[in-house]
Structure formats: C-alpha cells, structure tokens
Design a protein around this motif. Structure first.
Motif, PDB file in Angstrom:
ATOM      1  N   PRO A 109      -6.905  -5.143  -5.110  1.00 35.13           N
ATOM      2  CA  PRO A 109      -5.915  -6.095  -4.582  1.00 35.13           C
ATOM      3  C   PRO A 109      -4.961  -6.631  -5.633  1.00 35.13           C
ATOM      4  O   PRO A 109      -3.769  -6.818  -5.362  1.00 35.13           O
ATOM      5  N   THR A 110      -5.449  -6.866  -6.857  1.00 30.56           N
ATOM      6  CA  THR A 110      -4.583  -7.414  -7.909  1.00 30.56           C
ATOM      7  C   THR A 110      -3.514  -6.416  -8.315  1.00 30.56           C
ATOM      8  O   THR A 110      -2.324  -6.742  -8.389  1.00 30.56           O
ATOM      9  N   VAL A 111      -3.912  -5.169  -8.559  1.00 24.90           N
ATOM     10  CA  VAL A 111      -2.951  -4.160  -9.018  1.00 24.90           C
ATOM     11  C   VAL A 111      -1.996  -3.775  -7.895  1.00 24.90           C
ATOM     12  O   VAL A 111      -0.786  -3.625  -8.111  1.00 24.90           O
ATOM     13  N   SER A 112      -2.507  -3.620  -6.671  1.00 15.32           N
ATOM     14  CA  SER A 112      -1.632  -3.235  -5.563  1.00 15.32           C
ATOM     15  C   SER A 112      -0.625  -4.337  -5.240  1.00 15.32           C
ATOM     16  O   SER A 112       0.526  -4.052  -4.879  1.00 15.32           O
ATOM     17  N   ALA A 113      -1.022  -5.601  -5.373  1.00 21.70           N
ATOM     18  CA  ALA A 113      -0.074  -6.700  -5.138  1.00 21.70           C
ATOM     19  C   ALA A 113       1.050  -6.666  -6.165  1.00 21.70           C
ATOM     20  O   ALA A 113       2.227  -6.901  -5.830  1.00 21.70           O
ATOM     21  N   TRP A 114       0.723  -6.374  -7.410  1.00 19.68           N
ATOM     22  CA  TRP A 114       1.776  -6.277  -8.439  1.00 19.68           C
ATOM     23  C   TRP A 114       2.725  -5.123  -8.121  1.00 19.68           C
ATOM     24  O   TRP A 114       3.947  -5.260  -8.288  1.00 19.68           O
ATOM     25  N   LEU A 115       2.201  -3.996  -7.685  1.00 17.95           N
ATOM     26  CA  LEU A 115       3.057  -2.847  -7.372  1.00 17.95           C
ATOM     27  C   LEU A 115       3.968  -3.141  -6.184  1.00 17.95           C
ATOM     28  O   LEU A 115       5.119  -2.702  -6.151  1.00 17.95           O
ATOM     29  N   ARG A 116       3.472  -3.881  -5.206  1.00 16.00           N
ATOM     30  CA  ARG A 116       4.323  -4.240  -4.070  1.00 16.00           C
ATOM     31  C   ARG A 116       5.434  -5.195  -4.485  1.00 16.00           C
ATOM     32  O   ARG A 116       6.543  -5.139  -3.952  1.00 16.00           O
ATOM     33  N   ARG A 126      -2.117   7.406 -14.819  1.00 12.58           N
ATOM     34  CA  ARG A 126      -3.319   6.561 -14.821  1.00 12.58           C
ATOM     35  C   ARG A 126      -4.514   7.364 -15.299  1.00 12.58           C
ATOM     36  O   ARG A 126      -4.427   8.567 -15.551  1.00 12.58           O
ATOM     37  N   ASP A 127      -5.640   6.648 -15.422  1.00 10.38           N
ATOM     38  CA  ASP A 127      -6.899   7.309 -15.751  1.00 10.38           C
ATOM     39  C   ASP A 127      -7.552   7.817 -14.471  1.00 10.38           C
ATOM     40  O   ASP A 127      -6.941   7.818 -13.398  1.00 10.38           O
ATOM     41  N   ARG A 128      -8.812   8.230 -14.559  1.00  6.98           N
ATOM     42  CA  ARG A 128      -9.503   8.785 -13.395  1.00  6.98           C
ATOM     43  C   ARG A 128     -10.254   7.728 -12.597  1.00  6.98           C
ATOM     44  O   ARG A 128     -11.116   8.065 -11.792  1.00  6.98           O
ATOM     45  N   SER A 129      -9.955   6.461 -12.789  1.00  8.43           N
ATOM     46  CA  SER A 129     -10.664   5.391 -12.076  1.00  8.43           C
ATOM     47  C   SER A 129     -10.305   5.398 -10.597  1.00  8.43           C
ATOM     48  O   SER A 129      -9.141   5.536 -10.216  1.00  8.43           O
ATOM     49  N   THR A 130     -11.312   5.241  -9.757  1.00  8.71           N
ATOM     50  CA  THR A 130     -11.059   5.161  -8.312  1.00  8.71           C
ATOM     51  C   THR A 130     -10.348   3.870  -7.934  1.00  8.71           C
ATOM     52  O   THR A 130      -9.573   3.838  -6.975  1.00  8.71           O
ATOM     53  N   GLU A 131     -10.582   2.785  -8.685  1.00 10.77           N
ATOM     54  CA  GLU A 131      -9.876   1.537  -8.426  1.00 10.77           C
ATOM     55  C   GLU A 131      -8.381   1.712  -8.659  1.00 10.77           C
ATOM     56  O   GLU A 131      -7.553   1.251  -7.860  1.00 10.77           O
ATOM     57  N   SER A 132      -8.004   2.384  -9.732  1.00 11.69           N
ATOM     58  CA  SER A 132      -6.583   2.623 -10.008  1.00 11.69           C
ATOM     59  C   SER A 132      -5.968   3.527  -8.948  1.00 11.69           C
ATOM     60  O   SER A 132      -4.812   3.321  -8.536  1.00 11.69           O
ATOM     61  N   ALA A 133      -6.728   4.521  -8.501  1.00 16.21           N
ATOM     62  CA  ALA A 133      -6.201   5.425  -7.473  1.00 16.21           C
ATOM     63  C   ALA A 133      -5.951   4.677  -6.167  1.00 16.21           C
ATOM     64  O   ALA A 133      -4.896   4.843  -5.534  1.00 16.21           O
ATOM     65  N   ARG A 134      -6.893   3.838  -5.752  1.00 16.91           N
ATOM     66  CA  ARG A 134      -6.705   3.083  -4.512  1.00 16.91           C
ATOM     67  C   ARG A 134      -5.562   2.082  -4.641  1.00 16.91           C
ATOM     68  O   ARG A 134      -4.776   1.895  -3.702  1.00 16.91           O
ATOM     69  N   ALA A 135      -5.450   1.442  -5.798  1.00 19.92           N
ATOM     70  CA  ALA A 135      -4.363   0.480  -5.995  1.00 19.92           C
ATOM     71  C   ALA A 135      -3.005   1.160  -5.932  1.00 19.92           C
ATOM     72  O   ALA A 135      -2.055   0.619  -5.359  1.00 19.92           O
ATOM     73  N   ALA A 136      -2.891   2.361  -6.496  1.00 22.87           N
ATOM     74  CA  ALA A 136      -1.623   3.078  -6.452  1.00 22.87           C
ATOM     75  C   ALA A 136      -1.282   3.518  -5.031  1.00 22.87           C
ATOM     76  O   ALA A 136      -0.127   3.462  -4.615  1.00 22.87           O
ATOM     77  N   VAL A 137      -2.282   3.930  -4.263  1.00 22.93           N
ATOM     78  CA  VAL A 137      -2.035   4.351  -2.881  1.00 22.93           C
ATOM     79  C   VAL A 137      -1.604   3.168  -2.021  1.00 22.93           C
ATOM     80  O   VAL A 137      -0.676   3.264  -1.201  1.00 22.93           O
ATOM     81  N   VAL A 138      -2.246   2.013  -2.217  1.00 21.12           N
ATOM     82  CA  VAL A 138      -1.928   0.842  -1.396  1.00 21.12           C
ATOM     83  C   VAL A 138      -0.614   0.194  -1.835  1.00 21.12           C
ATOM     84  O   VAL A 138       0.230  -0.169  -1.015  1.00 21.12           O
ATOM     85  N   GLY A 139      -0.418   0.047  -3.159  1.00 20.03           N
ATOM     86  CA  GLY A 139       0.745  -0.680  -3.642  1.00 20.03           C
ATOM     87  C   GLY A 139       2.015   0.144  -3.727  1.00 20.03           C
ATOM     88  O   GLY A 139       3.109  -0.381  -3.521  1.00 20.03           O
ATOM     89  N   ALA A 140       1.897   1.430  -4.043  1.00 21.09           N
ATOM     90  CA  ALA A 140       3.073   2.304  -4.161  1.00 21.09           C
ATOM     91  C   ALA A 140       2.729   3.649  -3.536  1.00 21.09           C
ATOM     92  O   ALA A 140       2.480   4.632  -4.244  1.00 21.09           O
ATOM     93  N   PRO A 141       2.693   3.714  -2.224  1.00 20.70           N
ATOM     94  CA  PRO A 141       2.253   4.966  -1.574  1.00 20.70           C
ATOM     95  C   PRO A 141       3.198   6.142  -1.800  1.00 20.70           C
ATOM     96  O   PRO A 141       2.764   7.287  -1.717  1.00 20.70           O
ATOM     97  N   GLU A 142       4.471   5.879  -2.088  1.00 19.51           N
ATOM     98  CA  GLU A 142       5.412   6.970  -2.283  1.00 19.51           C
ATOM     99  C   GLU A 142       5.436   7.473  -3.722  1.00 19.51           C
ATOM    100  O   GLU A 142       6.074   8.488  -4.006  1.00 19.51           O
ATOM    101  N   ALA A 143       4.787   6.793  -4.624  1.00 17.86           N
ATOM    102  CA  ALA A 143       4.784   7.205  -6.027  1.00 17.86           C
ATOM    103  C   ALA A 143       3.832   8.373  -6.241  1.00 17.86           C
ATOM    104  O   ALA A 143       2.784   8.487  -5.595  1.00 17.86           O
ATOM    105  N   GLN A 144       4.204   9.240  -7.151  1.00 11.76           N
ATOM    106  CA  GLN A 144       3.359  10.386  -7.512  1.00 11.76           C
ATOM    107  C   GLN A 144       2.374   9.962  -8.598  1.00 11.76           C
ATOM    108  O   GLN A 144       2.767   9.389  -9.615  1.00 11.76           O
ATOM    109  N   GLN A 145       1.107  10.270  -8.391  1.00 10.72           N
ATOM    110  CA  GLN A 145       0.082   9.911  -9.350  1.00 10.72           C
ATOM    111  C   GLN A 145      -0.238  11.116 -10.237  1.00 10.72           C
ATOM    112  O   GLN A 145      -0.465  12.225  -9.735  1.00 10.72           O
ATOM    113  N   VAL A 146      -0.245  10.887 -11.541  1.00  9.27           N
ATOM    114  CA  VAL A 146      -0.561  11.946 -12.506  1.00  9.27           C
ATOM    115  C   VAL A 146      -1.593  11.391 -13.482  1.00  9.27           C
ATOM    116  O   VAL A 146      -1.701  10.179 -13.682  1.00  9.27           O
ATOM    117  N   ALA A 147      -2.345  12.295 -14.071  1.00 14.58           N
ATOM    118  CA  ALA A 147      -3.298  11.925 -15.118  1.00 14.58           C
ATOM    119  C   ALA A 147      -2.575  11.916 -16.458  1.00 14.58           C
ATOM    120  O   ALA A 147      -1.855  12.861 -16.783  1.00 14.58           O
TER     121      ALA A 147
END
Length: 241
Positions: A109-116, A126-147
């Motif tokens: 919730p903290t990271v996704s709120a900042w992205l919104r 980002r790293d391989r953390s599942t928390e970071s992956a979920r935050a990116a999907v919720v906060g910036a769904p149109e952004a491309q995620q790369v390692a």
C-alpha cells in the motif's frame, strides 16, 4: 538617515535598522549558494556583504527545492533504516540519477500510493520481491517492470554457486583423464623468471637465425616479416653471438 544596507533593501528591513538580512542580500546569497559555502563567503566579502559559511549553509537549507519533473524510468529497491531489522523503500530517477523519495516501509500500500501520486512512470526497475511486484502492478499498471542489472548479476552468481556446489561431488567422482600412457609431469617448484627469460631469448635467437638464412638465400625482408609469428615482431633488440 538609514544605513546603506537598509536603503538598498527598499524598505524590506526598515523595522530592523541594524539587520543585514535584506532582500538584496538574500538575492546575492542565493546566487552564491550554487558554489561551495567557503567560495560563496569569499565572493560576498568584496561586495561589502561579509557572510559566514554557516549563514550560507542555513540559506541553502531554507531555500525551497525545485519541483521535480515526472520520472519516466524509476528504480525501486529496499534500503536499511537499521540493517537486519528495519527496511524501507527507496525510489530513484534513473534518468536524472537522483533519489526521488524514501518511504518508511516496503509494504505494497505504501509504494503503490506513492506511484499513484506520481503518474507518468513508464519503466520500473526493481528486485525480485513480490511486494515490489504487487506495488508496481497496483500503483502503475501501465509501466513495464524489468529486473535491474545488479540483481540479475547477483541472481546469476547465486545460481552458478548452487549448481557448482551440487555438481562438485559428481565432478570428483569422474575418472581421471590422461592424454597418454604416462601421466603428465607435475611441476613441484615455481617457474623462475630467469628460466622464462632464457626461453624467450632462445626463441628470438632462433627466429633471427631463420630470417638471416632466408635473407641470404635472396628472399625479401618484407615477405619474411609477413611469415613471422606475432611475438617475434616486437622491436626488442637481441644480442647474438
């Protein structure tokens, strides 16, 4: 009559006749803040506005930060408030090479709120953390995620280490491979530099003698040089008997 520094302030500090904090002085100090504090203090002294380095530093801290432009490439990773115990999230503008914000935790919730609140992000490294992956999907769904590159190298090294650890007993169980009936000779002493120099000299002398014989037979030196090995073309004089 008011002092000169008060008259130059256009009434900004009329209530404080002995104050040096005038509008003109603030403008001059802000211009000097772009340099180092010591250099700024030296610049202000010839302008009849002597200022200490501590005052310049206070002015720098009081000055409002410029509004950052929207970040297109964003780096998301964790950082340690207290290593091994408390971790937060750090967000870095990958194009401007500067830290955009530091968050108190790594929760989705903290990271996704900042992205919104900061739209316009196109790529999230980002790293391989599942928390970071979920935050990116919720906060910036149109952004491309790369390692990011650091984690790719880290994961590759860890994978290779795990494979080598598991394969080491099998590699030791393989039969010994020999090129012939006799085992290869093993060197029990270090290879001395004198021996290496002697071998190098013998190779150069042999090449010199071969060039000399071919030249005496009438072959041009240019053609001979094209057939010599690379190590013998060095411009290193050798003494031959």
């Amino acid at each position: 009559m008011l002092p000169p520094h008060v008259r130059g302030a256009a009434g900004a500090s009329a209530g404080r006749p002995f104050s040096a904090d005038t509008a003109a002085g603030h403008r001059a100090v802000r211009r000097c803040n772009h340099s180092r504090a010591e250099d700024g203090a030296r610049l202000l002294k010839p302008l009849a506005m002597p200022t200490s380095t501590d005052t310049l530093l206070r002015q720098i801290r009081r000055a409002p930060l410029p509004a950052p432009s929207p970040a297109r490439g964003l780096g998301l990773d964790d950082w340690a408030l207290r290593k091994g115990r408390t971790y937060g999230s750090i967000l870095v503008d990958l194009e401007a090479h500067c830290v955009r914000d530091v968050l108190p935790d790594r929760a989705t919730p903290t990271v996704s709120a900042w992205l919104r609140q900061h739209p316009g992000v196109e790529v999230i490294a980002r790293d391989r953390s599942t928390e970071s992956a979920r935050a990116a999907v919720v906060g910036a769904p149109e952004a491309q995620q790369v390692a990011d590159r650091w984690h790719l190298l880290l994961n590759g090294r860890q994978k290779m280490e795990r494979w080598m650890t598991s394969a080491h007993p099998r590699l030791r169980a393989l039969p010994a491979v020999s090129s012939g009936d006799t085992p290869p000779a093993r060197r029990h002493t270090s290879f001395s530099r004198a021996h290496a120099r002697a071998e190098s000299r013998s190779r150069h002398v042999a090449a010199y003698e071969a060039v000399r014989r071919r030249h005496l037979d009438g072959e041009p030196l240019l053609r001979i040089s094209h057939t010599l090995p690379q190590w013998s073309r060095e411009n290193r004089p050798i003494k031959v008997p």
